[in-house]
Motif scaffolding. Sequence first.
Motif, PDB file in Angstrom:
ATOM      1  N   PHE A   1       0.852  -1.184   0.000  1.00 48.35           N
ATOM      2  CA  PHE A   1       0.000   0.000   0.000  1.00 48.35           C
ATOM      3  C   PHE A   1       0.890   1.237   0.000  1.00 48.35           C
ATOM      4  O   PHE A   1       2.072   1.177   0.369  1.00 48.35           O
ATOM      5  CB  PHE A   1      -0.930   0.008   1.219  1.00 48.35           C
ATOM      6  N   GLN A   2       0.334   2.339  -0.411  1.00 44.90           N
ATOM      7  CA  GLN A   2       1.112   3.568  -0.526  1.00 44.90           C
ATOM      8  C   GLN A   2       1.237   4.264   0.829  1.00 44.90           C
ATOM      9  O   GLN A   2       0.267   4.359   1.584  1.00 44.90           O
ATOM     10  CB  GLN A   2       0.452   4.515  -1.536  1.00 44.90           C
ATOM     11  N   ARG A   3       2.423   4.737   1.118  1.00 48.13           N
ATOM     12  CA  ARG A   3       2.688   5.431   2.382  1.00 48.13           C
ATOM     13  C   ARG A   3       1.889   6.726   2.460  1.00 48.13           C
ATOM     14  O   ARG A   3       1.830   7.501   1.516  1.00 48.13           O
ATOM     15  CB  ARG A   3       4.181   5.733   2.504  1.00 48.13           C
ATOM     16  N   TYR A   4       1.267   6.927   3.614  1.00 48.16           N
ATOM     17  CA  TYR A   4       0.529   8.164   3.845  1.00 48.16           C
ATOM     18  C   TYR A   4       1.529   9.308   4.035  1.00 48.16           C
ATOM     19  O   TYR A   4       2.540   9.154   4.736  1.00 48.16           O
ATOM     20  CB  TYR A   4      -0.354   8.003   5.083  1.00 48.16           C
ATOM     21  N   HIS A   5       1.267  10.442   3.406  1.00 53.42           N
ATOM     22  CA  HIS A   5       2.266  11.511   3.380  1.00 53.42           C
ATOM     23  C   HIS A   5       2.562  12.085   4.761  1.00 53.42           C
ATOM     24  O   HIS A   5       3.617  12.690   4.981  1.00 53.42           O
ATOM     25  CB  HIS A   5       1.807  12.632   2.433  1.00 53.42           C
ATOM     26  N   ARG A   6       1.680  11.898   5.727  1.00 55.74           N
ATOM     27  CA  ARG A   6       1.931  12.415   7.074  1.00 55.74           C
ATOM     28  C   ARG A   6       2.461  11.346   8.032  1.00 55.74           C
ATOM     29  O   ARG A   6       2.624  11.606   9.221  1.00 55.74           O
ATOM     30  CB  ARG A   6       0.646  13.002   7.655  1.00 55.74           C
ATOM     31  N   CYS A   7       2.717  10.163   7.516  1.00 51.04           N
ATOM     32  CA  CYS A   7       3.201   9.073   8.370  1.00 51.04           C
ATOM     33  C   CYS A   7       4.654   9.346   8.769  1.00 51.04           C
ATOM     34  O   CYS A   7       5.517   9.575   7.918  1.00 51.04           O
ATOM     35  CB  CYS A   7       3.100   7.745   7.638  1.00 51.04           C
ATOM     36  N   THR A   8       4.944   9.276  10.066  1.00 50.49           N
ATOM     37  CA  THR A   8       6.300   9.547  10.578  1.00 50.49           C
ATOM     38  C   THR A   8       7.051   8.277  10.956  1.00 50.49           C
ATOM     39  O   THR A   8       8.254   8.328  11.237  1.00 50.49           O
ATOM     40  CB  THR A   8       6.214  10.457  11.812  1.00 50.49           C
TER      41      THR A   8
ATOM     42  N   HIS B   1       6.816   4.842   9.178  1.00 49.40           N
ATOM     43  CA  HIS B   1       6.211   3.930   8.206  1.00 49.40           C
ATOM     44  C   HIS B   1       6.689   2.493   8.399  1.00 49.40           C
ATOM     45  O   HIS B   1       5.959   1.549   8.073  1.00 49.40           O
ATOM     46  CB  HIS B   1       6.530   4.400   6.786  1.00 49.40           C
ATOM     47  N   ASP B   2       7.904   2.313   8.935  1.00 46.39           N
ATOM     48  CA  ASP B   2       8.385   0.951   9.170  1.00 46.39           C
ATOM     49  C   ASP B   2       7.467   0.214  10.142  1.00 46.39           C
ATOM     50  O   ASP B   2       7.205  -0.982   9.987  1.00 46.39           O
ATOM     51  CB  ASP B   2       9.808   0.982   9.720  1.00 46.39           C
ATOM     52  N   ARG B   3       6.991   0.923  11.156  1.00 45.57           N
ATOM     53  CA  ARG B   3       6.070   0.290  12.103  1.00 45.57           C
ATOM     54  C   ARG B   3       4.748  -0.066  11.412  1.00 45.57           C
ATOM     55  O   ARG B   3       4.179  -1.145  11.654  1.00 45.57           O
ATOM     56  CB  ARG B   3       5.807   1.225  13.280  1.00 45.57           C
ATOM     57  N   CYS B   4       4.260   0.825  10.556  1.00 53.60           N
ATOM     58  CA  CYS B   4       3.014   0.536   9.832  1.00 53.60           C
ATOM     59  C   CYS B   4       3.169  -0.713   8.972  1.00 53.60           C
ATOM     60  O   CYS B   4       2.268  -1.563   8.920  1.00 53.60           O
ATOM     61  CB  CYS B   4       2.624   1.732   8.967  1.00 53.60           C
TER      62      CYS B   4
ATOM     63  N   MET C   1      -1.182   1.814  13.677  1.00 50.79           N
ATOM     64  CA  MET C   1      -0.861   2.353  12.357  1.00 50.79           C
ATOM     65  C   MET C   1      -1.359   3.790  12.230  1.00 50.79           C
ATOM     66  O   MET C   1      -2.368   4.171  12.839  1.00 50.79           O
ATOM     67  CB  MET C   1      -1.494   1.493  11.245  1.00 50.79           C
ATOM     68  N   GLU C   2      -0.642   4.566  11.461  1.00 56.92           N
ATOM     69  CA  GLU C   2      -1.110   5.903  11.111  1.00 56.92           C
ATOM     70  C   GLU C   2      -2.448   5.766  10.384  1.00 56.92           C
ATOM     71  O   GLU C   2      -2.644   4.862   9.569  1.00 56.92           O
ATOM     72  CB  GLU C   2      -0.082   6.585  10.207  1.00 56.92           C
ATOM     73  N   SER C   3      -3.388   6.639  10.698  1.00 55.57           N
ATOM     74  CA  SER C   3      -4.741   6.506  10.157  1.00 55.57           C
ATOM     75  C   SER C   3      -4.748   6.452   8.629  1.00 55.57           C
ATOM     76  O   SER C   3      -5.477   5.657   8.023  1.00 55.57           O
ATOM     77  CB  SER C   3      -5.616   7.654  10.644  1.00 55.57           C
ATOM     78  N   GLY C   4      -3.920   7.285   7.991  1.00 55.63           N
ATOM     79  CA  GLY C   4      -3.868   7.283   6.533  1.00 55.63           C
ATOM     80  C   GLY C   4      -3.299   5.990   5.983  1.00 55.63           C
ATOM     81  O   GLY C   4      -3.777   5.459   4.969  1.00 55.63           O
TER      82      GLY C   4
END
Length: 406
Positions: A318-325, A327-330, A376-379
């Motif tokens: 899936f594509q990384r959300y631009h506000r995700c700080t 992403h490795d955890r997601c 996970m980041e909501s986005g």
Amino acid sequence: MPRARTAAMGVAFRKAEPQSLRIGHASLSRVRCAPYDLNRTISVTSSPTSPKLPSPTTPRSTIARFADRGEDGYYVRIQGNVLVAPKALFEAMKSEVRHALLTTGRGLSLDDPILLRLSITTSQFRYLVHAFKKYPSLDIKKLPLDQLFSTAELSFQFGISQLQRWSVETAVVVLNSSRTPLRSASSEIFARALRIAHIYGHVSLSSSIQAKWLTRLHWRELPSVPAILFADRYELRNLLGHAYYIHLVEVTEAKIPCSPEENCTTDGSQSLAHISEYCRVPPSASSPLTPTQRTHLLAGYYSLTAYWKRLRVSPPPFQRYHRCTNHDRCLAVWQLRWTVACSQPCPPAIPEVDVLRRLKWVENWLRSDELMTACMESGCWEGAVSCVGSVRDEVVRNLGHHFDLG
């Protein structure tokens, strides 16, 4: 009686009395005149008694009744019945079709009717005559589907161009309406509708009918075998892939040893043995698939089960959300929860080969997973869960590939 009026009249004879009956002044009261009806069917199961020729003393108006009947139409014999069809109908046919029909009989008398040896019924020919006489003022809202289909089929068969255009345009309106009759139609109606779209070369109408048919296949409202046989014959790859898929699931489900209320998984080896045995059975009335079609079915089983085994341990990206700080955890959470979701028992039991329903169940499970929403980041969470639907769409697009349809 004036000649203009007698030309629009018909004559029906009573059954002959034991003694001979002479048609003339003395016997004119025995002849019953009825309005001339082009759609009237005259039974010819037994040879009708041929009327005697009028005597020289018969008034000219009476002779006109016999001579003028053929001026308005032709006698046409269909399935043991004789109809009277307007001559204009034959004039509207393709010249080669009209010539071929008129060589079977002149159509000017009951003894020499035009013979229609085509596989059509009396009712279907009546529909054609009715449409020709009423065109272009036919009310499509009151038109039965069988009448529309019969008109489309026969107007194409006889080459009546004006009815061809009207038939296909009306079919598009009726079959694509919000109250389409295909919502409750049988497989036979779907096949007939697709044949009409096929002979007219109407690609968009064909695609629309196929979409409605395969939807009802997935809803389990229609049997899959008729769809396989029809789609294979007419090389409709999209419909054929879906029909094979539904049939494969149906065959596999028949061997699942648990009730819908139970949470259980399927035994892959048992399913393989069952589908292999099914594909070895020769064609029969209850299972008419050919050996080649069964080979496609078995190919689909191997392909779809192998696909699911790979997918269940490899979550779609899936594509990384631009506000995700972080992403490795997601990504780590997505990998973990995807594997857990795919290993869960599916209630009710969904066979391993039914990848579409399994993916839908996995998507619903992931959306309700509180650990994913918390970690996970909501986005990223929304993107990850939404990509499951994209995977399902990809499976649908590649059903022909799974069943080795070329």
